[in-house]
Write an enzyme that holds these catalytic residues in place. Structure first.
Site, PDB file in Angstrom:
ATOM      1  N   LYS A  73     -19.650  78.174  80.507  1.00 54.64           N
ATOM      2  CA  LYS A  73     -19.967  79.346  79.702  1.00 54.64           C
ATOM      3  C   LYS A  73     -18.684  79.954  79.142  1.00 54.64           C
ATOM      4  CE  LYS A  73     -22.359  83.830  80.187  1.00 54.64           C
ATOM      5  NZ  LYS A  73     -23.099  84.702  81.140  1.00 54.64           N
ATOM      6  N   SER A 148     -27.205  86.638  79.325  1.00 54.92           N
ATOM      7  CA  SER A 148     -26.138  86.248  78.415  1.00 54.92           C
ATOM      8  C   SER A 148     -25.789  84.761  78.473  1.00 54.92           C
ATOM      9  CB  SER A 148     -24.869  87.061  78.711  1.00 54.92           C
ATOM     10  OG  SER A 148     -24.376  86.783  80.018  1.00 54.92           O
ATOM     11  N   SER A 172     -28.262  87.616  83.893  1.00 56.37           N
ATOM     12  CA  SER A 172     -27.844  86.668  82.866  1.00 56.37           C
ATOM     13  C   SER A 172     -27.972  85.204  83.241  1.00 56.37           C
ATOM     14  CB  SER A 172     -26.397  86.955  82.444  1.00 56.37           C
ATOM     15  OG  SER A 172     -26.330  88.165  81.733  1.00 56.37           O
TER      16      SER A 172
END
Length: 470
Positions: A73, A148, A172
């Protein structure tokens, strides 16, 4: 390679160790898959294909994930890779070093082929940064992949990689896992290294198609780093062994409304009722419950800490890039939250933290009587792209965002583990996840139940329709 999208990371690594597949074959399969699928979903925003190819000769077959492709990520330091956090302010920044977690991921044998899209600084439940554009849900490209960690979840759901790094400060990991129909474990506070961690809300782990991949990666990464402010209790044995262990008869409380008793979307209610029925069929005892949570007080306290976390992020970034942060460098929502967070006093911060500690006690008392808590992951199905884009009213945005994700922040506020399990798809063929919470430090029970649920109703072989062609 049809085998590539049909197997999990543990299975692929086993084939590498048996010399039935080579790491370069896996890496090229992942690259090929990314090139075919990513233009549709916009999950991978930084390709590291050449770097990945250069690492295949160095694969150590003793590592648990020897030669398996992986994605990081864009909110984690990974030496030599871009780090933007979805923000224009960091657009040209390259990581000079690994985080402790990244170094452990490297030592697990995973080969990182790129970085995944995230909303700016990871502060929203969607992934639609102005810098890179929206990540789209592989099940329906008009809908969000969640956030996210939306890029990570979309990449895993569409078969680019079997699992990917993800982080979770308010949901997230679980939000995008629910939106994309995959497994996502938010681990206990302090289970994986995370320093600095000023407020204790966030954790880093992964999203995956199989339960055992999540467990095996946690076996490879868990334990504190030097100076970590929180340390979770040591597990009794490996997490991957827990996946194959029967959970016994569990007493599970469940909610089919919000914490304050308000109705939710019928699809999400039906998903919880369905999951409760499945658990009963597997021999567990289910009871509908209520929780002694003052939702308004919880939301206010979490908002104080969340906003100040954004403020801290904005004020700490200039040291990385050597320039002054200003409004022009950030999205309007990020900047306004950062400004709002700066206005809170120290007393307001300590009051919010004190309330979170009281709430942790509330949950600990709940788990005296129940082994687990079952809730929806979200209050309604995935929202459409653009539906949660900030329109200039911070109070209204917070109302809409919190209304969609009322359940997930509880685990972050209290430090307890929670997992999204993909057991249900609605009539529009969109995934509707359910969430199980466990006492602090008890990922073992979650992994046992998840393994049982996965065996009873397998989901790992499900691929979104447009990505089924090898």
């Amino acid at each position: 390679m049809k085998e590539y999208t049909g197997m999990d990371a543990v299975g692929l690594s086993e084939l590498v160790k048996k010399k039935q597949l080579s790491p370069i074959e896996l890496v090229e399969s992942a690259i090929d898959r990314s090139r075919k699928v990513n233009p549709h979903i916009n999950a991978v925003i930084a390709e590291m294909f050449d770097e990945a190819r250069s690492l295949v000769e160095q694969v150590d077959l003793s590592y648990p994930f020897a030669g398996v492709p992986f994605l990081m990520k864009d909110l984690e330091f990974f030496a030599g890779a871009p780090y933007t956090g979805g923000s224009r302010f960091l657009q040209d920044f390259l990581c000079p070093t690994d985080s402790v977690l990244s170094s452990r991921i490297r030592r697990s044998g995973l080969i990182t082929i790129g970085k995944t899209n995230t909303c700016e600084l990871g502060i929203q439940p969607i992934t639609e940064p102005e810098l890179y554009g929206p990540t789209r849900n592989p099940w329906n490209l008009s809908y969000t992949a969640g956030g996210s960690s939306g890029g990570a979840a979309a990449a895993v759901a569409s078969g680019i990689v079997p699992m990917a790094h993800a982080s979770d400060g308010g949901g997230s990991i679980r939000i995008p896992a629910s939106c994309c129909g995959i497994f996502g474990m938010k681990i206990s506070r302090g289970r994986n290294p995370r320093n600095p961690d000023t407020l204790g809300l966030g954790v880093s782990h992964c999203v995956s198609r199989s339960v055992r991949d999540s467990a095996a990666l946690l076996d490879a990464t868990h334990g504190p780093g030097l100076g970590d402010p929180y340390i979770a209790p040591s597990p009794n044995r490996s997490f991957i062994n827990e996946v194959a262990t029967p959970p016994g008869k569990l007493k599970i409380g469940f909610l089919s409304t919000t914490f304050d008793g308000k109705p939710i979307h019928p699809d999400c209610r039906d998903a919880v009722v369905d999951a409760a029925k499945l658990c009963e069929d597997l021999g567990h005892h289910l009871e509908e419950v209520s929780l002694a949570i003052n939702v308004e007080k919880f939301t206010d306290a979490f908002t104080v800490l969340w906003y100040q976390m954004v403020t801290l992020g904005i004020t700490s970034l200039p040291a990385l890039v050597g320039k002054v942060a200003s409004e022009e460098h950030f999205e309007r929502l990020t900047w306004e939250i950062g400004q709002a967070g700066a206005r809170y006093t120290g007393v307001e911060t300590l009051t919010a933290m004190s309330y979170m500690q009281q709430l942790a006690g509330t949950m600990a008392r709940f788990f005296i009587d129940y082994d687990l808590l079952l809730t929806p992951t979200l209050s309604k199905p995935p929202v459409k792209i653009g539906e949660l884009v900030y329109k200039g009213d911070l109070e209204e945005y917070s109302r809409l965002a919190n209304g969609w994700v009322p359940y997930t922040p509880l685990a972050n506020a209290t430090g307890i583990p929670a997992m999204n399990v993909p057991l249900y798809w609605n009539e529009e063929n969109l995934p509707i996840g359910v969430q199980f919470f466990a006492p602090y430090g008890d990922e073992a029970t979650l992994f046992r139940l998840a393994g049982q649920l996965e065996e009873a109703r397998p989901w790992a072989g499900k691929l979104p329709p447009f990505t089924k062609t090898p």
